[in-house]
Design an enzyme around this catalytic site. Structure first.
Site, PDB file in Angstrom:
ATOM      1  N   ARG A 234      11.550  66.555  46.836  1.00  0.00           N
ATOM      2  CA  ARG A 234      12.766  65.831  46.464  1.00  0.00           C
ATOM      3  C   ARG A 234      13.931  66.762  46.167  1.00  0.00           C
ATOM      4  O   ARG A 234      15.050  66.285  45.945  1.00  0.00           O
ATOM      5  CB  ARG A 234      12.503  64.941  45.232  1.00  0.00           C
ATOM      6  CG  ARG A 234      11.507  63.833  45.471  1.00  0.00           C
ATOM      7  CD  ARG A 234      11.482  62.882  44.291  1.00  0.00           C
ATOM      8  NE  ARG A 234      12.739  62.183  44.153  1.00  0.00           N
ATOM      9  CZ  ARG A 234      13.051  61.030  44.729  1.00  0.00           C
ATOM     10  NH1 ARG A 234      12.159  60.431  45.495  1.00  0.00           N
ATOM     11  NH2 ARG A 234      14.228  60.472  44.536  1.00  0.00           N
TER      12      ARG A 234
ATOM     13  N   ASN B 283      18.746  62.284  38.311  1.00  0.00           N
ATOM     14  CA  ASN B 283      18.695  62.044  39.748  1.00  0.00           C
ATOM     15  C   ASN B 283      19.726  60.978  40.065  1.00  0.00           C
ATOM     16  O   ASN B 283      19.527  59.824  39.705  1.00  0.00           O
ATOM     17  CB  ASN B 283      17.280  61.573  40.137  1.00  0.00           C
ATOM     18  CG  ASN B 283      17.160  61.067  41.565  1.00  0.00           C
ATOM     19  OD1 ASN B 283      16.317  60.253  41.867  1.00  0.00           O
ATOM     20  ND2 ASN B 283      18.013  61.542  42.448  1.00  0.00           N
TER      21      ASN B 283
ATOM     22  N   MET C  30      19.183  63.290  46.520  1.00  0.00           N
ATOM     23  CA  MET C  30      17.805  63.149  46.047  1.00  0.00           C
ATOM     24  C   MET C  30      17.444  64.317  45.120  1.00  0.00           C
ATOM     25  O   MET C  30      17.756  65.450  45.399  1.00  0.00           O
ATOM     26  CB  MET C  30      16.856  63.148  47.247  1.00  0.00           C
ATOM     27  CG  MET C  30      15.494  62.611  46.911  1.00  0.00           C
ATOM     28  SD  MET C  30      14.538  62.142  48.375  1.00  0.00           S
ATOM     29  CE  MET C  30      14.108  63.710  49.086  1.00  0.00           C
ATOM     30  N   CYS C  31      16.818  64.015  44.023  1.00  0.00           N
ATOM     31  CA  CYS C  31      16.275  65.020  43.103  1.00  0.00           C
ATOM     32  C   CYS C  31      14.973  64.442  42.555  1.00  0.00           C
ATOM     33  O   CYS C  31      14.708  63.258  42.691  1.00  0.00           O
ATOM     34  CB  CYS C  31      17.203  65.271  41.930  1.00  0.00           C
ATOM     35  SG  CYS C  31      18.753  66.086  42.371  1.00  0.00           S
ATOM     36  N   GLY C  32      14.181  65.296  41.942  1.00  0.00           N
ATOM     37  CA  GLY C  32      12.965  64.817  41.285  1.00  0.00           C
ATOM     38  C   GLY C  32      13.069  65.020  39.795  1.00  0.00           C
ATOM     39  O   GLY C  32      13.509  66.080  39.338  1.00  0.00           O
TER      40      GLY C  32
END
Lengths: 224, 311
Positions: free
Chosen positions: B31, B187, B1-3
């Protein structure tokens, strides 16, 4: 008798604190209003009480997950997996929703007034999902029961690997998934749709235009 | 997960892009706690032949002087700035230089990288300001005075590391030097990474890491270099890349997002008369605009907002 209403300001709460407060107050009040939700994730998770809840704004992922009896109204949009695994109750979303709305529900009603993302009603078993706008890619994937009603258009691969259940659509269908077939609605279907949609304030006069997607086979055989 | 997040001001004038992007990324902090970064376009104010180079340098005695010497041997440093970092014993050294042409920049960056193992070039750019570091968004915003940075458009990232190192270099955005000033925030994962990387390397493009995000930015730049417009390049990437991903490309002209064909990573957008904005979640968009009408980016979909830059 006066309705007992409790208001919760979420602006300085974590999702855990918000849900603990909601679960604590639900048995004591008729209605709970959630102020300043700011698209918070996991709101109203695991609530089994019968209570009206109004979310005054947008919610994030998994709003109303595992809801059983509550009637939840969101005055905004929601993120992914709204109403995930609900067993009963109602989730009304005045705006739009992300992917996976109604994922795996066992019962209850989910109504989204505007468009939703992909995989609506994924692996749902029972219950009803109504989408006022369009529903995206793989609506009803692995559907095992219940009904989805889409008043707009459906995206690619509708009903991918559907086993049971029905998807009603008023608009266009981009393409069908494996084991899905598109057929005309019956008079009984139209009667059922009219009753359902009127109950949720959708006043249509073109029920003849509905079509439905159902499984080709209840025991589909994939591959050679 | 990343933003991931991106914003374009439609009037192409300078706005508080640093402050807005800081708020958008701050709302996506959940995130990704490992690192964060910004590419803020349009407000740098460099002359046509000028570039800013950001270099991470260990604070051991004499090393910064060696870096300065390496740069000065090629072109005089016109001005510089130091951002100290107490936590890891490094500094971020920013030097402004001038070059006759862009193709002189990659060999200079390579030369600086070779000064010492404790010297890492973070980026070199003309039309955007790159800020990236490990830690939380609010700390990075404060450390690098991000709220003071103006811009016409920007992209940004909060990182939840899954594969490669957690350090300043591996924080997003990633940049390419195939063409000038193209950046990416990402992401997801590119699962046919080597299949994409091999032909790019055979064409002579240099990979500094094994990170799939670096692969993405080289891929898009290679396509732009071939004459694709950004929208075409992004569409082609959706065809060519496997895996779950949504990523935003930044160029001097604007930003664009692409999402994998199964829609396994999130992406929403909203726009009004003044702003076009993209993010992983609505919670980020609402920091800069009304979100009554949020649109979901569909599986396999591409959205682009570009216009001719004034810089």
């Amino acid at each position: 008798m006066n309705e007992k209403v409790y208001e919760i300001d979420l602006s300085k709460m974590t999702p855990r604190e918000a849900n603990e407060t909601i679960i604590k107050m639900a048995p004591k009040y008729d209605k709970i209003i959630l102020k300043n939700p700011h698209a918070m994730h996991y709101l109203i998770a695991g609530l089994v009480e019968e209570v009206d809840i109004e979310v005054d704004g947008s919610a994030g992922y998994f709003i109303g997950t595992m809801n059983d009896k509550a009637s939840i109204k969101v005055n905004g949009n929601v993120g992914w997996f709204g109403g995930d695994n609900m067993t009963g109750g109602k989730l009304l979303i005045e705006g739009s929703a992300g992917d996976g709305v109604g994922q795996g529900i066992y019962g209850g009603e989910i109504i989204v007034k505007k468009d939703v993302g992909a995989r609506t009603g994924e692996i749902m078993k029972k219950g009803t999902i109504i989408i006022g706008g369009n529903s995206g890619f793989m609506t009803g994937i692995f559907m095992m029961g219940g009904r989805i009603v889409v008043l707009g258009d459906l995206g690619r691969d509708v009903g991918e690997s559907i086993i049971r259940g029905v998807i009603y659509v008023l608009g266009e269908v981009e393409s069908l998934g494996k084991n899905a077939k598109l057929v005309d609605v019956t008079d009984e279907d139209k009667k059922e749709l009219k009753s359902l949609l009127r109950k949720h304030d959708f006043n249509l006069n073109n029920y003849d235009k509905f079509r439905k997607i159902i499984p080709k086979s209840k025991r589909p055989f994939y591959g050679k | 997960m990343c933003g991931i997040a991106g914003i374009v001001y439609k009037d192409r004038k300078l706005h508080n892009a640093g402050e807005d992007m800081g708020k958008m990324l701050g709302a996506l902090q959940h995130r990704g706690p490992d690192s964060a970064g910004f590419a803020i376009y349009g407000g740098v104010g460099l002359e046509k032949n000028e570039y800013n180079i950001n270099i991470q340098v260990n604070q051991k005695t004499g090393l910064l002087d060696k870096v300065k010497m390496a740069i000065n041997q090629k072109t005089p440093i016109k001005s510089d700035q130091v951002f100290p970092s107490e936590e890891d014993g490094t500094i971020v050294y920013r030097a402004k230089i001038a070059l006759d042409e862009f193709r002189q920049l990659p060999p200079l960056l390579h030369k600086i990288d070779k000064v010492d193992v404790d010297v890492v070039v973070l980026n070199g750019s003309h039309s955007f300001e790159m800020i990236k570091d490990i830690g939380h968004v609010k700390d990075i915003v404060e450390k690098y005075h991000v709220n003071e940075i103006k811009g016409t458009h920007a992209i940004g990232h909060t990182r939840f590391s899954t594969e490669s190192n957690v350090d300043r270099y591996h924080a997003h955005p990633f940049q390419t030097y195939i063409i000038k000033d193209v950046t990416v925030v990402h992401n997801g994962q590119i699962t046919n990474y080597w299949k994409i990387r091999d032909p790019l390397e055979r064409k002579g493009h240099v990979f500094e890491t094994n990170n799939d995000t670096e692969c993405l930015v080289h891929y898009i730049s290679d396509k732009l270099d071939q004459g694709y417009i950004l929208e075409e390049a992004l569409h082609q990437s959706v065809e060519d890349m496997d895996g779950p991903f949504s990523y935003i490309i930044g160029t001097p002209e604007g930003i664009g997002i692409a999402k994998d064909r199964l829609g396994l990573r999130p992406g929403v957008m909203a726009e009004n008369d003044k702003i076009f904005a993209i993010a992983s979640e609505e919670v980020s968009l609402r920091e800069v605009m009304d979100t009554t009408n949020v649109e979901q980016i569909s599986p396999g979909e591409v959205r682009v907002y570009e216009s001719t830059p004034s810089f």
